[in-house]
Design a protein around this motif. Structure first.
Motif, PDB file in Angstrom:
ATOM      1  N   ARG A  91       0.737  -1.460   0.041  1.00  0.00           N
ATOM      2  CA  ARG A  91       0.001  -0.072   0.140  1.00  0.00           C
ATOM      3  C   ARG A  91       0.930   1.324   0.134  1.00  0.00           C
ATOM      4  N   TYR A 135      -2.631  -6.054   0.982  1.00  0.00           N
ATOM      5  CA  TYR A 135      -2.087  -4.691   0.806  1.00  0.00           C
ATOM      6  C   TYR A 135      -1.141  -4.271   1.990  1.00  0.00           C
ATOM      7  N   ALA A 179      -2.546  -5.553 -10.827  1.00  0.00           N
ATOM      8  CA  ALA A 179      -1.834  -6.040  -9.772  1.00  0.00           C
ATOM      9  C   ALA A 179      -2.650  -6.451  -8.478  1.00  0.00           C
ATOM     10  N   ASP A 180      -3.969  -6.045  -8.593  1.00  0.00           N
ATOM     11  CA  ASP A 180      -4.936  -6.302  -7.494  1.00  0.00           C
ATOM     12  C   ASP A 180      -5.102  -7.772  -7.007  1.00  0.00           C
ATOM     13  N   ARG A 199      -6.270   1.025  -4.563  1.00  0.00           N
ATOM     14  CA  ARG A 199      -6.816   0.020  -5.250  1.00  0.00           C
ATOM     15  C   ARG A 199      -7.072   0.252  -6.630  1.00  0.00           C
ATOM     16  N   ALA A 222       1.457   0.824 -10.990  1.00  0.00           N
ATOM     17  CA  ALA A 222       0.316   0.920 -10.119  1.00  0.00           C
ATOM     18  C   ALA A 222       0.828   2.566  -9.224  1.00  0.00           C
ATOM     19  N   ILE A 238       3.699  -3.352  -9.528  1.00  0.00           N
ATOM     20  CA  ILE A 238       3.596  -2.195  -8.315  1.00  0.00           C
ATOM     21  C   ILE A 238       4.133  -1.085  -8.914  1.00  0.00           C
ATOM     22  N   ILE A 257      -2.017  -9.309  -5.133  1.00  0.00           N
ATOM     23  CA  ILE A 257      -1.857  -8.581  -3.948  1.00  0.00           C
ATOM     24  C   ILE A 257      -2.736  -9.157  -2.859  1.00  0.00           C
ATOM     25  N   ILE A 280       2.730   1.671  -3.324  1.00  0.00           N
ATOM     26  CA  ILE A 280       1.849   2.453  -4.442  1.00  0.00           C
ATOM     27  C   ILE A 280       1.614   4.022  -4.181  1.00  0.00           C
ATOM     28  N   ALA A 326      -3.920  -0.135  -8.423  1.00  0.00           N
ATOM     29  CA  ALA A 326      -3.513  -1.491  -8.609  1.00  0.00           C
ATOM     30  C   ALA A 326      -4.234  -2.487  -9.692  1.00  0.00           C
TER      31      ALA A 326
END
Length: 616
Positions: A461, A503, A492-493, A484, A525, A522, A496, A464, A487
Motif C-alpha cells: 500500500r 495490501y 496487480a490487485d 486499489r 500502479a 506495482i 496482491i 503504491i 492496482a
C-alpha cells in the motif's frame, strides 16, 4: 590530510564553531532549555566552590580546640569554642555539607537534562534536514559519492555529535567555568601559592598541544576510513546475487577485513594518544599538589594560612585540575565531533545543481506537447552526449526512442523529468521552458517506469501511495480507493490480495520478495496513481518472460492511454507499437517518423523532415 586536521584541540575548535554557526537557528529554537541549563550550570559551579568550606571551618575549629587543650590542659582560651559549641559547629557544618552536595547534585542533574534534551532535539532536526538535503542534491553529486559514506554522515556523524554534546562538551564547560572561579578564589586567599599553581598550566599546554594535534589528525582519518568501510559494506550487501554468483565472498571479506583493520589501527592509536595525555596530566596534577603541600605547609606555619584554608586550597586544586583531565580524556571525542560536524556542514553547504529559478512559477496542468530545441548535454565537461538535439513530440502521442546504447535516450528522459538541466538549448513542455517552472510542479506531472523499478521495504500500500503522497493537496494520505484503482489498472490487485496480508504485506528491500513481473506491476500502479499527463517507460519490459511481458504490456497500455508517452527501448518490435519513432544516434535524431517510415522506408522524405524537428 587537510591543514585543519594538523592542528590540535585549537584546530578542532574552528570546526565546532563552524558547526554551531551553521546550526544557530536550530539552537535558537531551544533557547529556553539552554537558558535553564546555563542557570543550573552556574548554580552547580557556585555550589562546588562552597562545598569544601564547611570542612575548612571544622578543621580550623578542631585544630584550635586541640591546640588550646594541649597548651592550657583544658582551660578555656578566649575566642576558642568549648566542646559544646564545637559539637554544634560540627552538626551545622555537616548539615551544610550535605545540603550543598544535595543542591549541587540537583543542579548538575537539571543542567545535564536540559543541555542533553536541547542537544538531542537540535541534532534530530539536523539529521532530518541533512537527509532531506541529500534527497534534493543532484544526480551528478550522488554519482560521484559513495552511498555508505553518505549513510555514515547521516547516522554515525550525527550520533558522534550527540555523544560529544552529552558526555564531553557539557561537563567540560562546567569544569572550565569551575576552574576559572576556583582560581579567582585561591588568588584572593594567597596569591603567592596561586602563582606556584599557575606554573603548571604552561607545562600542560606544551605537552597537551603536541598530543592533541596527533589525536585530531588520527580522528579525522578514522572517520574517513569508517565512511569508506560503510561504503564497501553497503555496495557488497546491495549486490548479494552478484557476490554469490561470482563466488566473491572470500575476496570481499579480505578487502573488508583489511579496511576494518586499518580503521581499528587508527582507533587504537587515538586511544593510546588520549590515554597518554591523561596519564601525563595526572603527573602534572600530582606535581602541582606536591608543590602546594610543601609551600602551603610553610605558609600555615608562618601564620599566613589556617589549616582549614590549606585544605580548601588542596581541595580546589584537586577539583580545579579536573578540566585538564577532562580535556585529556575527551580530546579524542571532541576531535571526532569536530570532524563529524565539518563533514555534516560540508554536505549541507553543497548546493543542489537543479533548483527553482527566482522567477519560476508553478506549472499548470500539462497538455503534453514536448519540444527539445538545440539541446546540448553531457555528464562530463567537454564530452556531450546530446549534440544539438531537436525533436517535437505531439501531446497524447506514443513515441519510441530507439538507437544504440550510449546514444542519449535515457539522457532525454532525465532532462524531461528535470533530473538534469541541459548545458545549452531548451527543453519545453507546452511551450514553457522547464527552467521557468517550479521543480515540484513539473516533476509531479511526469511518471516514470524503469527497467529496474525500485521498491521500498514497506507495505505494498505504501509503495503504491508513494506515487501520489499528497493527492488532495493538503497533506492527507492518499485514499484507499485510489490505491486499489491504481492496482487494478496495473493488473496487480489480484496477486496482491492473494498475499498473506494483502495490501499490508511488507515486501523486502528493493522488492526482493516479489517476482520481476509483480515488482513491475506495482511500479506501474505507483505511476498510475500519479495521474501524470506525461509517462516515460525506460526499458520497462526488459528481462521479463513472455507470459509476464504480455501482462505488463497490457498494464502499460492502460497506464499510457491518452497520455504523452516516451518508450525508451532496444526492442524494435515494441517500438513498432508507437505512433512515432525517433532513432537517436551520437546525440542526434538521425531518423524519425512512423514505425513503417523509419524501419521499412528509412529514406522516406517525411522521416527526414521529422529528423530535423519540423514536422509533427
Amino acid at each position: 590530510m587537510p591543514a585543519s586536521a594538523k592542528r590540535g584541540l585549537s584546530g578542532a575548535l574552528p570546526g565546532l564553531r563552524r558547526t554551531l554557526h551553521r546550526f544557530r537557528h536550530q539552537v535558537a529554537a531551544e533557547r529556553k532549555l539552554i537558558l535553564v541549563g546555563l542557570l543550573a550550570l552556574f548554580a552547580e559551579v557556585a555550589l562546588r566552590l562552597l562545598e569544601p568550606w564547611p570542612l575548612a571551618y571544622v578543621i580550623d575549629a578542631i585544630v584550635a580546640a586541640t591546640g588550646a587543650d594541649l597548651a592550657t590542659r583544658g582551660a578555656p582560651v578566649p575566642g576558642i569554642p568549648g566542646v559544646a559549641h564545637l559539637t554544634v559547629l560540627l552538626i551545622i557544618c555537616a548539615a551544610a555539607l550535605v545540603g550543598v552536595v544535595a543542591l549541587r547534585a540537583g543542579a548538575a542533574y537539571l543542567m545535564t537534562v536540559c543541555f542533553a534534551l536541547a542537544g538531542n532535539r537540535v541534532l534530530t532536526r539536523v539529521r532530518t534536514e541533512l537527509y532531506g538535503h541529500l534527497n534534493r542534491l543532484s544526480l551528478r553529486f550522488h554519482e560521484s559519492r559513495r552511498t555508505g559514506d553518505l549513510v555514515t554522515r547521516v547516522t554515525g556523524d550525527i550520533g558522534r555529535l550527540q555523544e560529544a554534546t552529552v558526555t564531553a562538551a557539557i561537563p567540560l564547560a562546567g569544569n572550565v567555568i569551575t576552574l576559572a572561579g576556583m582560581f579567582v578564589v585561591i588568588v584572593i586567599m594567597d596569591w603567592q601559592l596561586a602563582l606556584a599553581v599557575a606554573v603548571v598550566f604552561p607545562l600542560f599546554l606544551l605537552i597537551g598541544g603536541r598530543l592533541t594535534r596527533k589525536i585530531n589528525s588520527v580522528s579525522r582519518g578514522q572517520r574517513e576510513a569508517e565512511g569508506a568501510l560503510a561504503s564497501l559494506a553497503t555496495e557488497s550487501l546491495g549486490a548479494m546475487p552478484v557476490v554469490q554468483s561470482y563466488a566473491l565472498e572470500s575476496r570481499l571479506e579480505q578487502r573488508f577485513g583489511g579496511s576494518s583493520e586499518r580503521t581499528l589501527a587508527d582507533g587504537v592509536r587515538a586511544k593510546k594518544l588520549s590515554a597518554g595525555l591523561e596519564r601525563k596530566t595526572d603527573v602534572l596534577v600530582g606535581l602541582a599538589t606536591g608543590v602546594v603541600l610543601l609551600l602551603g605547609g610553610h605558609r600555615v606555619l608562618a601564620g599566613a594560612l589556617t589549616p582549614g584554608e590549606l585544605t580548601v586550597f588542596l581541595t580546589y586544586l584537586k577539583t580545579a585540575f579536573r578540566p585538564l583531565r577532562d580535556i585529556a580524556k575527551y580530546t579524542g571525542r571532541i576531535a571526532k565531533a569536530a570532524a563529524s560536524g565539518e563533514r555534516i556542514v560540508d554536505l549541507l553547504d553543497t548546493r543542489p545543481e537543479i533548483v527553482d529559478a527566482p522567477w519560476a512559477r508553478p506549472a499548470p496542468r500539462f497538455r503534453g506537447l514536448i519540444e527539445f530545441r538545440d539541446v546540448v548535454f553531457g555528464y562530463r565537461p567537454g564530452r556531450p552526449v546530446l549534440k544539438g538535439l531537436n525533436l517535437i513530440i505531439p501531446p497524447g502521442r506514443r513515441v519510441a526512442l530507439v538507437g544504440p546504447s550510449g546514444a542519449g535516450k535515457s539522457s532525454i528522459a532525465g532532462l524531461l523529468s528535470r533530473l538534469r538541466d541541459p548545458d545549452a538549448g531548451q527543453v519545453l513542455i507546452d511551450g514553457r521552458d522547464l527552467r521557468d517552472l517550479t521543480l515540484d510542479s513539473a516533476r509531479s506531472q511526469v511518471a516514470v517506469v524503469l527497467q529496474d523499478s525500485v521498491l521500498f521495504a514497506d507495505t505494498i500500500r505504501a509503495n503504491i501511495a508513494f506515487g501520489a503522497p499528497d493527492v488532495y493537496g493538503d497533506g492527507r494520505p492518499v485514499g484507499e480507493e485510489w490505491i486499489r484503482w491504481a492496482a487494478r489498472l496495473a493488473g496487480a490487485d489480484q496477486f496482491i490480495q492473494a498475499l498473506p496480508q494483502g495490501y499490508d504485506t511488507v515486501i523486502g528491500e528493493r522488492g526482493a520478495t516479489l517476482s520481476g513481473g509483480q515488482r513491475q506491476r506495482i511500479a506501474i500502479a505507483r505511476a498510475a496513481i500519479r495521474n501524470a499527463p506525461i509517462v516515460i517507460l525506460d526499458e520497462a519490459m526488459t528481462g521479463l518472460d513472455p507470459g509476464t511481458e504480455a501482462e505488463v504490456a497490457a498494464a502499460l497500455r492502460r497506464l499510457t492511454e491518452g497520455r504523452t508517452t516516451l518508450v525508451i527501448t532496444h526492442d524494435l518490435d515494441a517500438a513498432r507499437d508507437a505512433d512515432l519513432v525517433f532513432w537517436i544516434d551520437e546525440g542526434r535524431v538521425v531518423r524519425a517518423g512512423t514505425p513503417t517510415a523509419v524501419f521499412d522506408h528509412p529514406t522516406d522524405p517525411r522521416a527526414l523532415s521529422l529528423s530535423k524537428g519540423r514536422v509533427r
